[in-house]
Design a protein around this motif. Sequence first.
Motif, PDB file in Angstrom:
ATOM      1  N   GLN A  69       0.831  -1.204   0.000  1.00 27.49           N
ATOM      2  CA  GLN A  69       0.000   0.000   0.000  1.00 27.49           C
ATOM      3  C   GLN A  69       0.868   1.257   0.000  1.00 27.49           C
ATOM      4  O   GLN A  69       0.583   2.190  -0.728  1.00 27.49           O
ATOM      5  CB  GLN A  69      -0.921  -0.033   1.215  1.00 27.49           C
ATOM      6  CG  GLN A  69      -1.921   1.087   1.280  1.00 27.49           C
ATOM      7  CD  GLN A  69      -2.861   0.914   2.458  1.00 27.49           C
ATOM      8  OE1 GLN A  69      -3.202  -0.204   2.828  1.00 27.49           O
ATOM      9  NE2 GLN A  69      -3.274   2.013   3.047  1.00 27.49           N
ATOM     10  N   ALA A  70       1.913   1.278   0.825  1.00 28.33           N
ATOM     11  CA  ALA A  70       2.862   2.396   0.858  1.00 28.33           C
ATOM     12  C   ALA A  70       3.930   2.114   1.900  1.00 28.33           C
ATOM     13  O   ALA A  70       3.621   1.649   2.990  1.00 28.33           O
ATOM     14  CB  ALA A  70       2.161   3.707   1.208  1.00 28.33           C
ATOM     15  N   HIS A  71       5.169   2.396   1.542  1.00 27.76           N
ATOM     16  CA  HIS A  71       6.277   2.271   2.482  1.00 27.76           C
ATOM     17  C   HIS A  71       7.319   3.340   2.165  1.00 27.76           C
ATOM     18  O   HIS A  71       7.283   3.967   1.106  1.00 27.76           O
ATOM     19  CB  HIS A  71       6.899   0.869   2.460  1.00 27.76           C
ATOM     20  CG  HIS A  71       7.429   0.471   1.118  1.00 27.76           C
ATOM     21  ND1 HIS A  71       6.653  -0.162   0.182  1.00 27.76           N
ATOM     22  CD2 HIS A  71       8.654   0.616   0.552  1.00 27.76           C
ATOM     23  CE1 HIS A  71       7.373  -0.385  -0.911  1.00 27.76           C
ATOM     24  NE2 HIS A  71       8.601   0.081  -0.694  1.00 27.76           N
ATOM     25  N   HIS A  77      11.639  -4.532   4.075  1.00 26.05           N
ATOM     26  CA  HIS A  77      10.413  -5.114   4.604  1.00 26.05           C
ATOM     27  C   HIS A  77      10.738  -6.350   5.425  1.00 26.05           C
ATOM     28  O   HIS A  77      11.283  -7.328   4.907  1.00 26.05           O
ATOM     29  CB  HIS A  77       9.467  -5.471   3.450  1.00 26.05           C
ATOM     30  CG  HIS A  77       8.139  -5.949   3.912  1.00 26.05           C
ATOM     31  ND1 HIS A  77       7.491  -7.009   3.324  1.00 26.05           N
ATOM     32  CD2 HIS A  77       7.329  -5.516   4.905  1.00 26.05           C
ATOM     33  CE1 HIS A  77       6.340  -7.196   3.940  1.00 26.05           C
ATOM     34  NE2 HIS A  77       6.216  -6.316   4.904  1.00 26.05           N
ATOM     35  N   LEU A  78      10.417  -6.290   6.711  1.00 27.04           N
ATOM     36  CA  LEU A  78      10.632  -7.424   7.602  1.00 27.04           C
ATOM     37  C   LEU A  78       9.509  -7.427   8.643  1.00 27.04           C
ATOM     38  O   LEU A  78       9.614  -6.792   9.691  1.00 27.04           O
ATOM     39  CB  LEU A  78      12.005  -7.340   8.283  1.00 27.04           C
ATOM     40  CG  LEU A  78      12.368  -8.467   9.247  1.00 27.04           C
ATOM     41  CD1 LEU A  78      12.282  -9.838   8.580  1.00 27.04           C
ATOM     42  CD2 LEU A  78      13.753  -8.230   9.821  1.00 27.04           C
ATOM     43  N   PRO A  79       8.399  -8.101   8.335  1.00 28.21           N
ATOM     44  CA  PRO A  79       7.295  -8.152   9.295  1.00 28.21           C
ATOM     45  C   PRO A  79       7.752  -8.686  10.651  1.00 28.21           C
ATOM     46  O   PRO A  79       8.590  -9.584  10.728  1.00 28.21           O
ATOM     47  CB  PRO A  79       6.294  -9.099   8.637  1.00 28.21           C
ATOM     48  CG  PRO A  79       6.593  -8.996   7.178  1.00 28.21           C
ATOM     49  CD  PRO A  79       8.090  -8.827   7.103  1.00 28.21           C
ATOM     50  N   GLU A 141       6.683   4.687  -1.530  1.00 32.36           N
ATOM     51  CA  GLU A 141       6.758   3.735  -2.627  1.00 32.36           C
ATOM     52  C   GLU A 141       5.626   2.728  -2.442  1.00 32.36           C
ATOM     53  O   GLU A 141       5.342   2.304  -1.321  1.00 32.36           O
ATOM     54  CB  GLU A 141       8.119   3.033  -2.619  1.00 32.36           C
ATOM     55  CG  GLU A 141       8.397   2.237  -3.856  1.00 32.36           C
ATOM     56  CD  GLU A 141       9.862   1.840  -3.953  1.00 32.36           C
ATOM     57  OE1 GLU A 141      10.251   1.400  -5.036  1.00 32.36           O
ATOM     58  OE2 GLU A 141      10.613   1.952  -2.962  1.00 32.36           O
ATOM     59  N   THR A 142       4.967   2.376  -3.540  1.00 31.51           N
ATOM     60  CA  THR A 142       3.902   1.379  -3.517  1.00 31.51           C
ATOM     61  C   THR A 142       4.281   0.277  -4.486  1.00 31.51           C
ATOM     62  O   THR A 142       5.322   0.344  -5.151  1.00 31.51           O
ATOM     63  CB  THR A 142       2.548   1.990  -3.951  1.00 31.51           C
ATOM     64  OG1 THR A 142       2.589   2.250  -5.353  1.00 31.51           O
ATOM     65  CG2 THR A 142       2.245   3.268  -3.182  1.00 31.51           C
ATOM     66  N   TRP A 143       3.430  -0.702  -4.634  1.00 27.40           N
ATOM     67  CA  TRP A 143       3.687  -1.763  -5.603  1.00 27.40           C
ATOM     68  C   TRP A 143       3.668  -1.218  -7.022  1.00 27.40           C
ATOM     69  O   TRP A 143       4.179  -1.840  -7.937  1.00 27.40           O
ATOM     70  CB  TRP A 143       2.696  -2.909  -5.419  1.00 27.40           C
ATOM     71  CG  TRP A 143       1.267  -2.532  -5.702  1.00 27.40           C
ATOM     72  CD1 TRP A 143       0.382  -1.963  -4.825  1.00 27.40           C
ATOM     73  CD2 TRP A 143       0.584  -2.659  -6.933  1.00 27.40           C
ATOM     74  NE1 TRP A 143      -0.812  -1.724  -5.443  1.00 27.40           N
ATOM     75  CE2 TRP A 143      -0.722  -2.164  -6.753  1.00 27.40           C
ATOM     76  CE3 TRP A 143       0.929  -3.151  -8.184  1.00 27.40           C
ATOM     77  CZ2 TRP A 143      -1.661  -2.126  -7.770  1.00 27.40           C
ATOM     78  CZ3 TRP A 143      -0.025  -3.126  -9.192  1.00 27.40           C
ATOM     79  CH2 TRP A 143      -1.297  -2.617  -8.982  1.00 27.40           C
ATOM     80  N   GLU A 147       5.533   7.774  -5.252  1.00 25.02           N
ATOM     81  CA  GLU A 147       4.563   8.861  -5.353  1.00 25.02           C
ATOM     82  C   GLU A 147       4.597   9.700  -4.087  1.00 25.02           C
ATOM     83  O   GLU A 147       5.055   9.248  -3.050  1.00 25.02           O
ATOM     84  CB  GLU A 147       3.148   8.324  -5.570  1.00 25.02           C
ATOM     85  CG  GLU A 147       2.618   7.490  -4.429  1.00 25.02           C
ATOM     86  CD  GLU A 147       1.240   6.921  -4.678  1.00 25.02           C
ATOM     87  OE1 GLU A 147       0.326   7.258  -3.917  1.00 25.02           O
ATOM     88  OE2 GLU A 147       1.089   6.136  -5.640  1.00 25.02           O
ATOM     89  N   GLN A 148       4.131  10.914  -4.224  1.00 22.20           N
ATOM     90  CA  GLN A 148       3.955  11.763  -3.051  1.00 22.20           C
ATOM     91  C   GLN A 148       2.459  11.821  -2.803  1.00 22.20           C
ATOM     92  O   GLN A 148       1.699  12.263  -3.663  1.00 22.20           O
ATOM     93  CB  GLN A 148       4.525  13.158  -3.266  1.00 22.20           C
ATOM     94  CG  GLN A 148       4.463  13.995  -2.019  1.00 22.20           C
ATOM     95  CD  GLN A 148       5.268  15.278  -2.124  1.00 22.20           C
ATOM     96  OE1 GLN A 148       5.974  15.499  -3.100  1.00 22.20           O
ATOM     97  NE2 GLN A 148       5.165  16.118  -1.126  1.00 22.20           N
ATOM     98  N   ARG A 149       2.017  11.344  -1.654  1.00 27.08           N
ATOM     99  CA  ARG A 149       0.594  11.230  -1.355  1.00 27.08           C
ATOM    100  C   ARG A 149      -0.060  12.578  -1.110  1.00 27.08           C
ATOM    101  O   ARG A 149      -1.203  12.791  -1.443  1.00 27.08           O
ATOM    102  CB  ARG A 149       0.380  10.356  -0.122  1.00 27.08           C
ATOM    103  CG  ARG A 149       0.694   8.897  -0.348  1.00 27.08           C
ATOM    104  CD  ARG A 149      -0.533   8.215  -0.936  1.00 27.08           C
ATOM    105  NE  ARG A 149      -0.242   6.909  -1.459  1.00 27.08           N
ATOM    106  CZ  ARG A 149      -0.467   5.784  -0.830  1.00 27.08           C
ATOM    107  NH1 ARG A 149      -0.943   5.782   0.380  1.00 27.08           N
ATOM    108  NH2 ARG A 149      -0.196   4.629  -1.423  1.00 27.08           N
ATOM    109  N   THR A 150       0.652  13.471  -0.445  1.00 28.48           N
ATOM    110  CA  THR A 150       0.046  14.729  -0.038  1.00 28.48           C
ATOM    111  C   THR A 150       1.132  15.751   0.258  1.00 28.48           C
ATOM    112  O   THR A 150       2.279  15.395   0.477  1.00 28.48           O
ATOM    113  CB  THR A 150      -0.839  14.514   1.210  1.00 28.48           C
ATOM    114  OG1 THR A 150      -1.470  15.742   1.561  1.00 28.48           O
ATOM    115  CG2 THR A 150      -0.045  14.015   2.394  1.00 28.48           C
TER     116      THR A 150
END
Length: 166
Positions: A69-71, A77-79, A141-143, A147-150
């Motif tokens: 969704q966004a990171h 990434h390491l849940p 960054e998304t899949w 992008e810049q969301r806001t």
Amino acid sequence: MTTTNTTQAPAPTNSVLRVPPASPAAAAAYFRASLTFHADVSDVAAAFKAGGDLGFVLVDSRSTESWDQAHVPGAIHLPTALIPEQAERLLDKSVPVVTYCWGPGCNGGTRSALALAELGFQVKEMLGGIEYWIREGFEVETWQGREQRTEADPLTAPTDSDNCGC
């Protein structure tokens, strides 16, 4: 007959001072310790913007769906649930780790920091998580790509500067 003055300061009339502030030395020790455990979004963003060797690695501890969704660009990434089996393969114990999760209402970044510390990693938590990263107007960054969301939320970050001055 000798009298002594036993006059005490009046009791505080508000809840802020019902418990008195710590001594300056105790306060300095507490706040110094807090800074050893936490980094803020703006400082992490400034380190990424400066480029070069960050001196730390940023870990997003959320689920794959959340990551997609966004990171934060440049994060690993390491849940949290996978830290015991994957951390030592993905991370170098000689490099400090900064963790994050959703935001202030989520303690996932804290849980992942604890899991990493228990494995022997030097670790801090990024206060505010991805929520404040986005609220402060930083790129994600998304899949689908970057992008810049806001634009920066004027309640959380300066709108006319890269630096809040703190």
